[in-house]
Design a protein around this motif. Structure first.
Motif, PDB file in Angstrom:
ATOM      1  N   VAL A 149     -21.737 -34.365   3.130  1.00 39.68           N
ATOM      2  CA  VAL A 149     -22.823 -35.242   3.227  1.00 39.68           C
ATOM      3  C   VAL A 149     -23.637 -35.632   1.935  1.00 39.68           C
ATOM      4  O   VAL A 149     -23.757 -34.999   0.979  1.00 39.68           O
ATOM      5  CB  VAL A 149     -23.740 -34.423   4.030  1.00 39.68           C
ATOM      6  CG1 VAL A 149     -25.082 -35.286   4.441  1.00 39.68           C
ATOM      7  CG2 VAL A 149     -23.294 -34.050   5.285  1.00 39.68           C
ATOM      8  N   GLY A 150     -23.774 -37.108   1.867  1.00 38.11           N
ATOM      9  CA  GLY A 150     -24.803 -37.645   0.808  1.00 38.11           C
ATOM     10  C   GLY A 150     -26.006 -37.879   1.558  1.00 38.11           C
ATOM     11  O   GLY A 150     -26.036 -38.747   2.314  1.00 38.11           O
ATOM     12  N   SER A 151     -26.821 -37.394   0.869  1.00 35.44           N
ATOM     13  CA  SER A 151     -28.317 -37.522   1.794  1.00 35.44           C
ATOM     14  C   SER A 151     -29.071 -38.513   0.707  1.00 35.44           C
ATOM     15  O   SER A 151     -29.021 -38.626  -0.673  1.00 35.44           O
ATOM     16  CB  SER A 151     -29.042 -36.341   1.931  1.00 35.44           C
ATOM     17  OG  SER A 151     -29.584 -35.665   0.671  1.00 35.44           O
ATOM     18  N   ASP A 152     -30.208 -39.013   1.452  1.00 34.98           N
ATOM     19  CA  ASP A 152     -31.116 -39.711   0.506  1.00 34.98           C
ATOM     20  C   ASP A 152     -32.139 -38.935  -0.104  1.00 34.98           C
ATOM     21  O   ASP A 152     -33.329 -39.478  -0.307  1.00 34.98           O
ATOM     22  CB  ASP A 152     -31.641 -41.044   1.126  1.00 34.98           C
ATOM     23  CG  ASP A 152     -32.354 -40.584   2.558  1.00 34.98           C
ATOM     24  OD1 ASP A 152     -32.695 -39.377   2.792  1.00 34.98           O
ATOM     25  OD2 ASP A 152     -33.054 -41.602   3.022  1.00 34.98           O
ATOM     26  N   SER A 153     -32.156 -37.421  -0.216  1.00 35.59           N
ATOM     27  CA  SER A 153     -33.125 -36.748  -0.723  1.00 35.59           C
ATOM     28  C   SER A 153     -33.593 -37.242  -2.140  1.00 35.59           C
ATOM     29  O   SER A 153     -32.609 -37.344  -3.238  1.00 35.59           O
ATOM     30  CB  SER A 153     -32.566 -35.231  -0.767  1.00 35.59           C
ATOM     31  OG  SER A 153     -33.380 -34.453  -1.504  1.00 35.59           O
TER      32      SER A 153
ATOM     33  N   ILE B 238     -25.206 -33.609  -1.090  1.00 31.46           N
ATOM     34  CA  ILE B 238     -25.487 -33.643  -2.511  1.00 31.46           C
ATOM     35  C   ILE B 238     -26.509 -34.862  -2.240  1.00 31.46           C
ATOM     36  O   ILE B 238     -26.498 -35.601  -1.432  1.00 31.46           O
ATOM     37  CB  ILE B 238     -24.198 -33.856  -3.373  1.00 31.46           C
ATOM     38  CG1 ILE B 238     -25.093 -34.401  -4.688  1.00 31.46           C
ATOM     39  CG2 ILE B 238     -23.752 -35.382  -2.895  1.00 31.46           C
ATOM     40  CD1 ILE B 238     -24.032 -34.507  -5.750  1.00 31.46           C
ATOM     41  N   GLY B 239     -27.789 -34.607  -3.322  1.00 31.54           N
ATOM     42  CA  GLY B 239     -28.703 -35.700  -2.989  1.00 31.54           C
ATOM     43  C   GLY B 239     -28.655 -36.992  -4.002  1.00 31.54           C
ATOM     44  O   GLY B 239     -27.887 -36.861  -4.783  1.00 31.54           O
ATOM     45  N   PHE B 240     -29.471 -37.777  -4.065  1.00 35.10           N
ATOM     46  CA  PHE B 240     -29.447 -39.118  -4.966  1.00 35.10           C
ATOM     47  C   PHE B 240     -29.566 -38.633  -6.495  1.00 35.10           C
ATOM     48  O   PHE B 240     -28.509 -38.937  -7.021  1.00 35.10           O
ATOM     49  CB  PHE B 240     -30.726 -40.057  -4.799  1.00 35.10           C
ATOM     50  CG  PHE B 240     -30.543 -40.872  -3.690  1.00 35.10           C
ATOM     51  CD1 PHE B 240     -29.089 -41.090  -3.046  1.00 35.10           C
ATOM     52  CD2 PHE B 240     -31.634 -41.384  -3.106  1.00 35.10           C
ATOM     53  CE1 PHE B 240     -29.292 -42.031  -1.804  1.00 35.10           C
ATOM     54  CE2 PHE B 240     -31.632 -42.097  -1.805  1.00 35.10           C
ATOM     55  CZ  PHE B 240     -30.127 -42.503  -1.211  1.00 35.10           C
ATOM     56  N   GLY B 241     -30.554 -37.727  -6.782  1.00 33.11           N
ATOM     57  CA  GLY B 241     -30.762 -37.510  -8.094  1.00 33.11           C
ATOM     58  C   GLY B 241     -29.486 -36.544  -8.820  1.00 33.11           C
ATOM     59  O   GLY B 241     -28.857 -36.949  -9.760  1.00 33.11           O
TER      60      GLY B 241
END
Length: 430
Positions: A162-166, A265-268
């Motif tokens: 999953v790629g999140s917009d965290s 994994i998040g954006f940054g």
């Protein structure tokens, strides 16, 4: 009367034989250390070969030992007959005129063994230290044991990636630079199922706009069980409602496929990994722009940095079939990233390998049962897919309803059955 000059009789220690002595008798025999006398001669007998009293001058003088071939000595060896060299005159001896030291010839076999043992020891110690360092960086925050009514496990291993917009840990400057905005909450920008098995690995993208039913589930924090109310919504809404556990529960309910491990994994973190590896080379079929994601690309081969990579995988407004094209771009990029990380220039360079691994592990959120070996297996499977050893596809779609993409139920069932039995996938996606 002494006829010797005065200068020769300067002491009064008695008559001396030779060396200026005026006495008629010889002085006593001097002790010679190298000469060992034989046994004493019995009284009344002369040694063999000794002249009698009438033999003239020298009669009565004790027989001296012979110096010929060592005769006349007890336990004395001149050394000349045996080739023995005295004085240490050979190389490395104390009298060596060239000053050479006596050193044994080097034992190269022993040196090679010691060197090999040292290298193996260093390698083992470094590997063990690296393992524990990397293992300590994993954020095991997802508890899949909270997921209820799970389907049976099948053959192989299924990872939900999953790629999140965290935006966790991002500064205002980071958000502006990466064009992430400052929206509250957390959603999923990309979702993929990676099946790792013995008949080829398969990477399946799940469009975020997929139409799914929200089943009954157990709250991740409250522990309360929420009943199935027959609600249909977009797939990424499940994550927004109750995080990873509801997302896993929803996917399992709508597909019948058991999810073994969860990776997020998040954006940054995504941008940091790309920058740590030195950028990822991509070959784009066409150029495109998207002011929402910050994308501005030309066609052709180019190397994307962290900021550009994030814009590339997030772009959806630049394409007619926005969500489906975006999932294809995400697959393409993640495969290229895995390939880039696995190159010798990264793996064999500690100044690049450790920053890349550190950035990646710090950015990942995984389930509690995830080990480094599981993570490595997932990574190599993604690399294999990019190299043509596996298959990548979108979840089969039959149409849309209310702006949501509807899955092709027949194809999805066939696909899931093949994955469960670890068979070669024959189904094609959109």
């Amino acid at each position: 009367m002494n006829d010797w000059p005065q200068g020769w009789s300067d002491d009064n220690r008695g008559p001396r034989y030779g060396r200026g002595s005026g006495g008629a008798q010889p002085e006593g025999a001097r002790v010679m250390r190298q000469v060992q006398r034989g046994s004493a001669v019995p009284p009344g007998r002369r040694p063999y070969g000794t002249p009698g009293p009438s033999a003239g001058y020298g009669a009565g003088v004790p027989q001296q030992p012979s110096y010929v071939d060592g005769q006349g000595y007890d336990d004395y060896d001149s050394g000349y007959n045996t080739g023995q060299v005295y004085g240490g005159g050979g190389p490395g001896g104390p009298d060596d005129p060239y000053g050479r030291d006596a050193r044994p010839a080097p034992n190269w076999r022993r040196r090679i063994k010691l060197t090999a043992l040292t290298l193996v020891t260093v390698l083992v110690v470094t590997s063990v230290a690296t393992y524990f360092w990397a293992d300590s960086k994993l954020n095991r925050d997802v508890d899949l044991s909270k997921v209820i009514d799970r389907p049976e496990t099948g053959e192989g291993t299924n990872y939900l990636i999953v790629g999140s917009d965290s935006r966790k840990g991002m500064t205002a400057e980071d958000k502006k630079k990466l064009h992430t905005g400052s929206a509250q909450g957390q959603r999923t920008d990309s979702m993929m199922i990676l099946h790792v098995g013995g008949n080829g690995d398969t990477l399946i993208s799940l469009p975020r706009d997929s139409d799914v039913a929200i089943p009954s589930y157990k709250g991740s924090t409250s522990g309360k069980v929420y009943p199935n109310r027959g609600r249909h919504t977009k797939l990424n809404a499940a994550y927004a409602e109750d995080g990873p556990t509801l997302l896993v529960r929803t996917i399992e309910f709508n597909t019948g496929l058991h999810i073994d491990h969860y990776v997020e994994i998040g954006f940054g973190g995504f941008a940091k990994i790309v920058d740590a590896v030195g950028g990822v080379e991509m070959n784009l079929d066409q150029g495109f722009k998207d002011k929402w994601s910050g994308a501005d690309f030309k066609a052709g081969k180019q190397t994307l940095n962290g900021e550009q990579a994030l814009a590339f995988v997030r772009t959806r407004h630049a394409f007619a079939a926005s969500d489906l094209q975006r999932t294809k771009n995400q697959q393409k990029f993640l495969s290229a990233l895995a390939h880039q990380v696995a190159t010798p220039s990264t793996v064999l360079n500690p100044f690049k390998f450790y920053p890349t691994m550190g950035a990646g592990l710090d950015s990942l959120t995984v389930d509690k049962d995830m080990s480094l070996w599981d993570l490595a297996s997932m990574f190599w499977a993604m690399k294999g897919v990019s190299g043509g050893d596996g298959k990548s596809m979108n979840m089969p779609v039959s149409g849309s309803s209310g702006g949501n993409l509807v899955w092709d139920k027949a194809k999805v069932k066939t696909l899931v059955d093949e994955l469960k039995n670890d068979e070669t996938v024959t189904v094609s996606g959109n």
